[in-house]
Design an enzyme around this catalytic site. Structure first.
Site, mmCIF file in Angstrom:
data_model
loop_
_atom_site.group_PDB
_atom_site.id
_atom_site.type_symbol
_atom_site.label_atom_id
_atom_site.label_comp_id
_atom_site.label_asym_id
_atom_site.label_seq_id
_atom_site.Cartn_x
_atom_site.Cartn_y
_atom_site.Cartn_z
ATOM 1 N N ARG A 174 0.837 -1.210 0.000
ATOM 2 C CA ARG A 174 0.000 0.000 0.000
ATOM 3 C C ARG A 174 0.879 1.270 0.000
ATOM 4 O O ARG A 174 1.029 1.910 -1.031
ATOM 5 C CB ARG A 174 -0.944 -0.025 1.218
ATOM 6 C CG ARG A 174 -2.063 1.008 1.176
ATOM 7 C CD ARG A 174 -1.657 2.402 1.557
ATOM 8 N NE ARG A 174 -1.096 2.513 2.901
ATOM 9 C CZ ARG A 174 -0.520 3.630 3.369
ATOM 10 N NH1 ARG A 174 -0.436 4.712 2.600
ATOM 11 N NH2 ARG A 174 -0.004 3.676 4.580
ATOM 12 N N HIS B 9 8.736 7.329 8.084
ATOM 13 C CA HIS B 9 9.317 7.482 6.746
ATOM 14 C C HIS B 9 10.797 7.860 6.917
ATOM 15 O O HIS B 9 11.179 8.456 7.920
ATOM 16 C CB HIS B 9 8.522 8.520 5.939
ATOM 17 C CG HIS B 9 7.223 7.962 5.425
ATOM 18 N ND1 HIS B 9 7.086 7.436 4.174
ATOM 19 C CD2 HIS B 9 6.018 7.797 6.032
ATOM 20 C CE1 HIS B 9 5.847 6.980 4.005
ATOM 21 N NE2 HIS B 9 5.174 7.187 5.127
ATOM 22 N N CYS C 211 3.913 9.469 0.377
ATOM 23 C CA CYS C 211 2.510 9.881 0.273
ATOM 24 C C CYS C 211 2.446 10.931 -0.819
ATOM 25 O O CYS C 211 3.197 11.904 -0.794
ATOM 26 C CB CYS C 211 2.044 10.450 1.613
ATOM 27 S SG CYS C 211 0.444 11.258 1.524
ATOM 28 N N ASN D 56 9.043 4.323 3.578
ATOM 29 C CA ASN D 56 9.066 3.911 4.987
ATOM 30 C C ASN D 56 10.412 3.277 5.306
ATOM 31 O O ASN D 56 11.164 2.897 4.412
ATOM 32 C CB ASN D 56 7.994 2.847 5.251
ATOM 33 C CG ASN D 56 6.615 3.406 5.172
ATOM 34 O OD1 ASN D 56 6.014 3.392 4.119
ATOM 35 N ND2 ASN D 56 6.116 3.927 6.274
HETATM 36 P P1 HMG Z 1 -13.441 14.250 -2.593
HETATM 37 O O1 HMG Z 1 -13.210 14.661 -3.989
HETATM 38 O O2 HMG Z 1 -13.436 15.294 -1.531
HETATM 39 O O3 HMG Z 1 -14.774 13.399 -2.453
HETATM 40 O O4 HMG Z 1 -12.346 13.144 -2.266
HETATM 41 P P2 HMG Z 1 -16.297 13.891 -2.400
HETATM 42 O O5 HMG Z 1 -16.885 13.334 -1.153
HETATM 43 O O6 HMG Z 1 -16.381 15.361 -2.662
HETATM 44 O O7 HMG Z 1 -16.938 13.135 -3.663
HETATM 45 C C1 HMG Z 1 -16.534 13.423 -4.988
HETATM 46 C C2 HMG Z 1 -16.720 12.189 -5.847
HETATM 47 O O8 HMG Z 1 -15.800 11.182 -5.395
HETATM 48 C C3 HMG Z 1 -18.101 11.551 -5.751
HETATM 49 O O9 HMG Z 1 -18.369 10.923 -7.001
HETATM 50 C C4 HMG Z 1 -17.942 10.475 -4.725
HETATM 51 O O10 HMG Z 1 -18.847 9.421 -4.830
HETATM 52 C C5 HMG Z 1 -16.530 10.011 -5.038
HETATM 53 P P3 HMG Z 1 -19.347 11.606 -8.085
HETATM 54 O O11 HMG Z 1 -20.663 11.799 -7.365
HETATM 55 O O12 HMG Z 1 -18.677 12.889 -8.439
HETATM 56 O O13 HMG Z 1 -19.346 10.603 -9.182
HETATM 57 N N1 HMG Z 1 -15.844 9.408 -3.868
HETATM 58 C C6 HMG Z 1 -15.188 8.234 -3.894
HETATM 59 N N2 HMG Z 1 -14.961 7.348 -4.886
HETATM 60 C C7 HMG Z 1 -14.244 6.245 -4.558
HETATM 61 N N3 HMG Z 1 -13.757 5.999 -3.314
HETATM 62 C C8 HMG Z 1 -13.967 6.865 -2.316
HETATM 63 C C9 HMG Z 1 -14.716 8.050 -2.596
HETATM 64 N N4 HMG Z 1 -15.096 9.088 -1.827
HETATM 65 C C10 HMG Z 1 -15.785 9.913 -2.617
HETATM 66 N N5 HMG Z 1 -13.500 6.596 -1.102
HETATM 67 C C11 HMG Z 1 -11.278 11.434 -0.994
HETATM 68 C C12 HMG Z 1 -12.213 12.608 -0.954
HETATM 69 C C13 HMG Z 1 -10.963 11.040 0.449
HETATM 70 C C14 HMG Z 1 -11.915 10.282 -1.728
HETATM 71 C C15 HMG Z 1 -9.977 11.866 -1.742
HETATM 72 O O14 HMG Z 1 -9.467 13.009 -1.136
HETATM 73 C C16 HMG Z 1 -8.912 10.804 -1.737
HETATM 74 O O15 HMG Z 1 -9.077 9.753 -2.342
HETATM 75 N N6 HMG Z 1 -7.774 11.049 -1.042
HETATM 76 C C17 HMG Z 1 -6.750 10.028 -0.924
HETATM 77 C C18 HMG Z 1 -5.459 10.586 -0.483
HETATM 78 C C19 HMG Z 1 -4.478 9.461 -0.255
HETATM 79 O O16 HMG Z 1 -4.715 8.305 -0.588
HETATM 80 N N7 HMG Z 1 -3.314 9.776 0.330
HETATM 81 C C20 HMG Z 1 -2.313 8.769 0.609
HETATM 82 C C21 HMG Z 1 -2.691 7.881 1.730
HETATM 83 S S1 HMG Z 1 -2.418 8.634 3.330
HETATM 84 C C22 HMG Z 1 -0.768 8.280 3.665
HETATM 85 O O17 HMG Z 1 -0.050 7.800 2.820
HETATM 86 C C23 HMG Z 1 -0.271 8.511 5.060
HETATM 87 C C24 HMG Z 1 -0.096 7.196 5.824
HETATM 88 O O18 HMG Z 1 0.867 6.362 5.189
HETATM 89 C C25 HMG Z 1 0.388 7.480 7.250
HETATM 90 C C26 HMG Z 1 1.592 8.410 7.336
HETATM 91 O O19 HMG Z 1 2.580 8.210 6.618
HETATM 92 O O20 HMG Z 1 1.466 9.336 8.143
HETATM 93 C C27 HMG Z 1 -1.399 6.428 5.946
HETATM 94 MG MG MG Z 2 2.996 6.586 5.257
#
Ligand code: HMG
Ligand code: MG
Length: 285
Positions: free
Chosen positions: A15, A208, A239, A248
């Site tokens: 992931r 990280h 990220c 990481n």
């Molecule tokens: P958004 O654009 O704000 O969503 O995205 P929305 O609620 O405004 O909806 C817009 C459209 O997206 C709608 O569809 C929803 O249905 C759809 P439409 O009506 O326009 O056809 N939608 C989705 N579709 C699929 N899956 C979903 C979803 N939610 C809404 N879950 C959202 C909000 C959270 C989805 C977006 O901002 C996003 O995907 N962000 C992901 C960011 C990410 O993955 N970052 C990396 C992971 S975090 C990380 O790496 C840190 C970690 O490792 C820990 C650390 O290191 O500290 C974990």
């Molecule tokens: Mg991370």
């Protein structure tokens, strides 16, 4: 020196390791990586992320990956940033979910399009539904030490998220040094303070390795009483919304250090270094 006899290592390579790759990785290669890691003996792995494919294209095949993990019979974690993601996870029969909220609100807005306060409100029905389904809930606090947008992150900002996660019933709280800017002193101080406040809570360290301090930070977190750590095979990862962050702490390096110190991980360094080149071959960085 405080050395736990046993350390749990949670592999996050499939992931965190792959989500930041600029070009598409074939599904079959991801499955191969998960299979090799499963054979190496991890008790848990983070393999999928139900984020929006437009935001993170590399995780668009999470339904296929979770189906594969169910067939393999492994315990795995999938990221669920919002309620829609939780519904996808439930439909996919995922055993463990991970919510993630930034202690820095600026980062949280960039990462999941909500302020920290808005995300914590959305967590309420998510925890409720996931708990009713018997799902294990990992709750990440991102940017626990520093943030690429706001700089310093205060203890109070971290504690606001931590306290709410505990009230909502998180099974473990994962402390993310998302941009890899922490050092052992702040790690020791901050985690000691959290453990004093919440002695019953299980904390996990997620470091990280941007400044090559991740192993030192793991050691400092162990001194503060943590015995669970995330790591990524080959040191892959990052990220997409944390500019400048690298992968990481590498799983094989972590296992090497811990084994030499006499801590049991249930993992074999010699097996891991056979998997690492394959993992690295998936990365174009
Ligand atoms: P958004 O654009 O704000 O969503 O995205 P929305 O609620 O405004 O909806 C817009 C459209 O997206 C709608 O569809 C929803 O249905 C759809 P439409 O009506 O326009 O056809 N939608 C989705 N579709 C699929 N899956 C979903 C979803 N939610 C809404 N879950 C959202 C909000 C959270 C989805 C977006 O901002 C996003 O995907 N962000 C992901 C960011 C990410 O993955 N970052 C990396 C992971 S975090 C990380 O790496 C840190 C970690 O490792 C820990 C650390 O290191 O500290 C974990
Ligand atoms: Mg991370």
């Amino acid at each position: 020196m405080f050395l736990p006899n046993e350390i749990e290592i949670i592999e996050v390579g499939p992931r965190d390791g792959l989500q930041n790759e600029p070009s598409a990785i074939p599904l079959e290669k991801k499955k191969e990586l998960i299979t090799q890691l499963a054979k190496a003996g991890f008790s848990r792995m983070e393999t999928a992320s139900f984020v929006h494919p437009r935001w993170v294209p590399q995780m668009a095949d999470s339904e296929e990956i979770t189906q594969f993990c169910n067939e393999l019979g492994i315990t795995y974690i999938a990221l669920t940033p919002n309620f829609k993601a939780l519904e996808r996870a439930i439909a996919a029969n995922v055993p463990q979910i991970a919510v993630f909220v930034g202690a820095s609100s600026t980062f949280n807005l960039k990462n999941i399009n909500k302020t920290t306060a808005e995300s914590l409100i959305e967590c309420e029905p998510m925890f409720d539904k996931a708990k009713k389904r018997g799902m294990f809930i990992r709750a990440y606090i991102s940017m626990v030490f520093n943030c690429p947008f706001q700089g310093e992150v205060s203890f109070e900002e971290v504690n606001t998220v931590c306290q709410r996660f505990i009230e909502l019933g998180a099974d473990e709280i994962d402390l993310g040094d998302t941009n890899g800017k922490a050092d052992p002193k702040i790690v020791y101080e901050r985690i000691s303070r959290l453990r004093d406040l919440y002695p019953e809570t299980t904390f996990v360290g997620h470091f990280h390795d941007t400044e090559k301090l991740a192993l030192a930070n793991v050691y400092a977190a162990m001194q503060a009483g943590i015995s669970k750590f995330d790591s990524s095979i080959g040191g892959l990862g990052g990220c997409p919304y944390s500019p400048g962050a690298t992968g990481n702490v590498a799983t094989e390096e972590l296992v090497n250090m811990l084994t030499r110190m006499g801590c049991q991980t249930g993992l074999d360094y010699n097996e891991l270094i056979k998997i690492s080149p394959f993992a690295k071959s998936l990365s174009s960085r």
